[in-house]
Design a protein around this motif. Sequence first.
Motif, PDB file in Angstrom:
ATOM      1  N   TYR A 190       5.116  32.277  21.758  1.00  0.00           N
ATOM      2  CA  TYR A 190       5.115  30.912  21.440  1.00  0.00           C
ATOM      3  C   TYR A 190       5.793  30.232  22.744  1.00  0.00           C
ATOM      4  O   TYR A 190       6.502  30.733  23.178  1.00  0.00           O
ATOM      5  CB  TYR A 190       5.567  30.623  20.347  1.00  0.00           C
ATOM      6  N   ARG A 191       5.181  29.099  22.926  1.00  0.00           N
ATOM      7  CA  ARG A 191       5.899  28.255  24.203  1.00  0.00           C
ATOM      8  C   ARG A 191       6.463  26.866  23.314  1.00  0.00           C
ATOM      9  O   ARG A 191       5.549  26.412  22.634  1.00  0.00           O
ATOM     10  CB  ARG A 191       4.848  27.776  25.160  1.00  0.00           C
ATOM     11  N   GLN A 192       7.427  26.331  23.734  1.00  0.00           N
ATOM     12  CA  GLN A 192       7.919  25.190  23.057  1.00  0.00           C
ATOM     13  C   GLN A 192       8.452  24.339  24.109  1.00  0.00           C
ATOM     14  O   GLN A 192       9.609  24.485  24.626  1.00  0.00           O
ATOM     15  CB  GLN A 192       9.170  25.643  22.099  1.00  0.00           C
ATOM     16  N   TYR A 193       7.692  22.994  24.238  1.00  0.00           N
ATOM     17  CA  TYR A 193       8.280  22.183  25.148  1.00  0.00           C
ATOM     18  C   TYR A 193       9.087  21.410  24.467  1.00  0.00           C
ATOM     19  O   TYR A 193       9.351  21.215  23.153  1.00  0.00           O
ATOM     20  CB  TYR A 193       7.122  21.284  25.758  1.00  0.00           C
ATOM     21  N   SER A 194      10.291  20.538  25.316  1.00  0.00           N
ATOM     22  CA  SER A 194      11.246  19.849  24.622  1.00  0.00           C
ATOM     23  C   SER A 194      10.472  18.915  23.868  1.00  0.00           C
ATOM     24  O   SER A 194       9.526  18.051  24.044  1.00  0.00           O
ATOM     25  CB  SER A 194      12.042  19.012  25.695  1.00  0.00           C
ATOM     26  N   LEU A 241       0.906  30.887  22.427  1.00  0.00           N
ATOM     27  CA  LEU A 241       0.499  31.166  23.804  1.00  0.00           C
ATOM     28  C   LEU A 241      -0.367  32.280  23.790  1.00  0.00           C
ATOM     29  O   LEU A 241      -1.514  32.364  24.433  1.00  0.00           O
ATOM     30  CB  LEU A 241       1.735  31.314  24.513  1.00  0.00           C
ATOM     31  N   MET A 242       0.311  33.411  23.177  1.00  0.00           N
ATOM     32  CA  MET A 242      -0.521  34.852  23.284  1.00  0.00           C
ATOM     33  C   MET A 242      -0.380  35.723  22.146  1.00  0.00           C
ATOM     34  O   MET A 242       0.867  35.485  21.585  1.00  0.00           O
ATOM     35  CB  MET A 242      -0.245  35.544  24.467  1.00  0.00           C
ATOM     36  N   TYR A 243      -1.166  36.518  21.818  1.00  0.00           N
ATOM     37  CA  TYR A 243      -0.693  37.729  20.906  1.00  0.00           C
ATOM     38  C   TYR A 243      -1.381  39.021  20.994  1.00  0.00           C
ATOM     39  O   TYR A 243      -2.424  38.893  21.776  1.00  0.00           O
ATOM     40  CB  TYR A 243      -1.206  36.931  19.219  1.00  0.00           C
ATOM     41  N   THR A 244      -0.905  39.904  20.574  1.00  0.00           N
ATOM     42  CA  THR A 244      -1.088  41.480  20.600  1.00  0.00           C
ATOM     43  C   THR A 244      -1.132  41.936  19.377  1.00  0.00           C
ATOM     44  O   THR A 244      -0.309  41.794  18.641  1.00  0.00           O
ATOM     45  CB  THR A 244      -0.479  42.010  21.739  1.00  0.00           C
ATOM     46  N   ARG A 274       2.506  35.027  36.213  1.00  0.00           N
ATOM     47  CA  ARG A 274       2.293  35.103  37.549  1.00  0.00           C
ATOM     48  C   ARG A 274       2.273  33.523  38.077  1.00  0.00           C
ATOM     49  O   ARG A 274       1.649  32.662  37.347  1.00  0.00           O
ATOM     50  CB  ARG A 274       0.852  35.365  37.975  1.00  0.00           C
ATOM     51  N   ASP A 275       2.689  33.510  39.627  1.00  0.00           N
ATOM     52  CA  ASP A 275       2.363  32.222  40.268  1.00  0.00           C
ATOM     53  C   ASP A 275       2.939  30.916  39.343  1.00  0.00           C
ATOM     54  O   ASP A 275       2.086  30.195  38.996  1.00  0.00           O
ATOM     55  CB  ASP A 275       1.007  31.798  40.479  1.00  0.00           C
ATOM     56  N   SER A 276       4.308  31.131  38.881  1.00  0.00           N
ATOM     57  CA  SER A 276       4.750  30.186  37.904  1.00  0.00           C
ATOM     58  C   SER A 276       4.536  28.647  38.576  1.00  0.00           C
ATOM     59  O   SER A 276       4.748  28.540  39.614  1.00  0.00           O
ATOM     60  CB  SER A 276       6.233  30.476  37.565  1.00  0.00           C
ATOM     61  N   GLN A 277       4.636  27.845  37.462  1.00  0.00           N
ATOM     62  CA  GLN A 277       4.396  26.412  37.832  1.00  0.00           C
ATOM     63  C   GLN A 277       5.622  25.541  37.229  1.00  0.00           C
ATOM     64  O   GLN A 277       5.876  25.962  36.043  1.00  0.00           O
ATOM     65  CB  GLN A 277       2.942  25.888  37.391  1.00  0.00           C
ATOM     66  N   PRO A 278       5.838  24.328  37.837  1.00  0.00           N
ATOM     67  CA  PRO A 278       7.070  23.638  36.933  1.00  0.00           C
ATOM     68  C   PRO A 278       6.464  23.182  35.627  1.00  0.00           C
ATOM     69  O   PRO A 278       7.255  23.121  34.786  1.00  0.00           O
ATOM     70  CB  PRO A 278       7.092  22.585  37.904  1.00  0.00           C
ATOM     71  N   SER A 279       5.199  23.266  35.117  1.00  0.00           N
ATOM     72  CA  SER A 279       4.750  22.658  34.118  1.00  0.00           C
ATOM     73  C   SER A 279       4.766  23.978  32.932  1.00  0.00           C
ATOM     74  O   SER A 279       4.775  23.875  31.627  1.00  0.00           O
ATOM     75  CB  SER A 279       3.016  22.529  33.919  1.00  0.00           C
ATOM     76  N   ASP A 280       5.499  25.091  33.598  1.00  0.00           N
ATOM     77  CA  ASP A 280       5.508  26.300  32.670  1.00  0.00           C
ATOM     78  C   ASP A 280       7.057  26.217  32.091  1.00  0.00           C
ATOM     79  O   ASP A 280       7.468  26.934  31.270  1.00  0.00           O
ATOM     80  CB  ASP A 280       5.570  27.740  33.500  1.00  0.00           C
ATOM     81  N   SER A 281       7.783  25.196  32.543  1.00  0.00           N
ATOM     82  CA  SER A 281       9.352  25.064  32.206  1.00  0.00           C
ATOM     83  C   SER A 281       9.214  24.804  30.674  1.00  0.00           C
ATOM     84  O   SER A 281       8.634  23.732  30.238  1.00  0.00           O
ATOM     85  CB  SER A 281      10.008  23.917  32.903  1.00  0.00           C
ATOM     86  N   ALA A 282       9.706  25.694  29.913  1.00  0.00           N
ATOM     87  CA  ALA A 282       9.685  25.381  28.567  1.00  0.00           C
ATOM     88  C   ALA A 282      10.572  26.710  27.889  1.00  0.00           C
ATOM     89  O   ALA A 282      11.160  27.287  28.551  1.00  0.00           O
ATOM     90  CB  ALA A 282       8.366  25.636  27.729  1.00  0.00           C
ATOM     91  N   THR A 283      10.871  26.556  26.463  1.00  0.00           N
ATOM     92  CA  THR A 283      11.490  27.870  25.900  1.00  0.00           C
ATOM     93  C   THR A 283      10.199  28.765  25.250  1.00  0.00           C
ATOM     94  O   THR A 283       9.327  28.155  24.872  1.00  0.00           O
ATOM     95  CB  THR A 283      12.301  27.129  24.661  1.00  0.00           C
ATOM     96  N   TYR A 284      10.345  30.057  25.641  1.00  0.00           N
ATOM     97  CA  TYR A 284       9.566  30.865  25.313  1.00  0.00           C
ATOM     98  C   TYR A 284       9.990  31.869  24.011  1.00  0.00           C
ATOM     99  O   TYR A 284      11.083  32.340  24.151  1.00  0.00           O
ATOM    100  CB  TYR A 284       8.968  31.730  26.230  1.00  0.00           C
TER     101      TYR A 284
END
Lengths: 115, 115
Positions: B36-40, B47-50, B77-87
């Motif tokens: 899971y991804r959690q933005y402020s 986000l993904m599951y297996t 990969r190729d991380s972006q500022p928009s990936d900034s979050a708690t995972y």
Amino acid sequence: ETGVTQTPRHLVMGMTNKKSLKCEQHLGHNAMYWYKQSAKKPLELMFVYNFKEQTENNSVPSRFSPECPNSSHLFLHLHTLQPEDSALYLCASSHASGQGLPRAFFGQGTRLTVV
Amino acid sequence: QKEVEQDPGPLSVPEGAIVSLNCTYSNSAFQYFMWYRQYSRKGPELLMYTYSSGNKEDGRFTAQVDKSSKYISLFIRDSQPSDSATYLCAMSATRGSGNTGKLIFGQGTTLQVKP
């Protein structure tokens, strides 16, 4: 929007107050959850409801009282809370247990501060 | 011992870096593994599951599960500022032919991707 709406977004209450948190989902799910998220701690599952029946109470103190009148609504009634109960309270919903991936959709949470 | 262990970070990387996030767990009954991804100021979102072991790729994200080591990973990969979050990693056990619906979360890793 995730389809799960929580109100209020922020709540400040005194230790002698009584208040309620509300959660509503528009996803057609049959399971609803309350989680507590404190700083530097994992999400803690508090209560689980499947088809309006409480199926899990994770040793939560009685000052937290859940209510699930139907599959779309969930409440958390609060009374005589302690400062350590200050946290983000998250509501989630999913298809009922036993129905494939346990994908939970979360609301934005209620930030609770107990003073 | 916690059922799910996750390094809280924070993790700070430059834009374009490959990010590796990990969780370990102790319950061999876990079969569903999620990130899971959690933005402020937001609730967590899946986000993904297996299911069980193996890899799964979705765009810049790859989830890996190694049940023999009780270890799961999320690569960005190729991380972006928009990936900034708690995972947050989350896991669920199966019961019979379905699942318990009960998610056990890790503490969450805070990621900051700097431009």
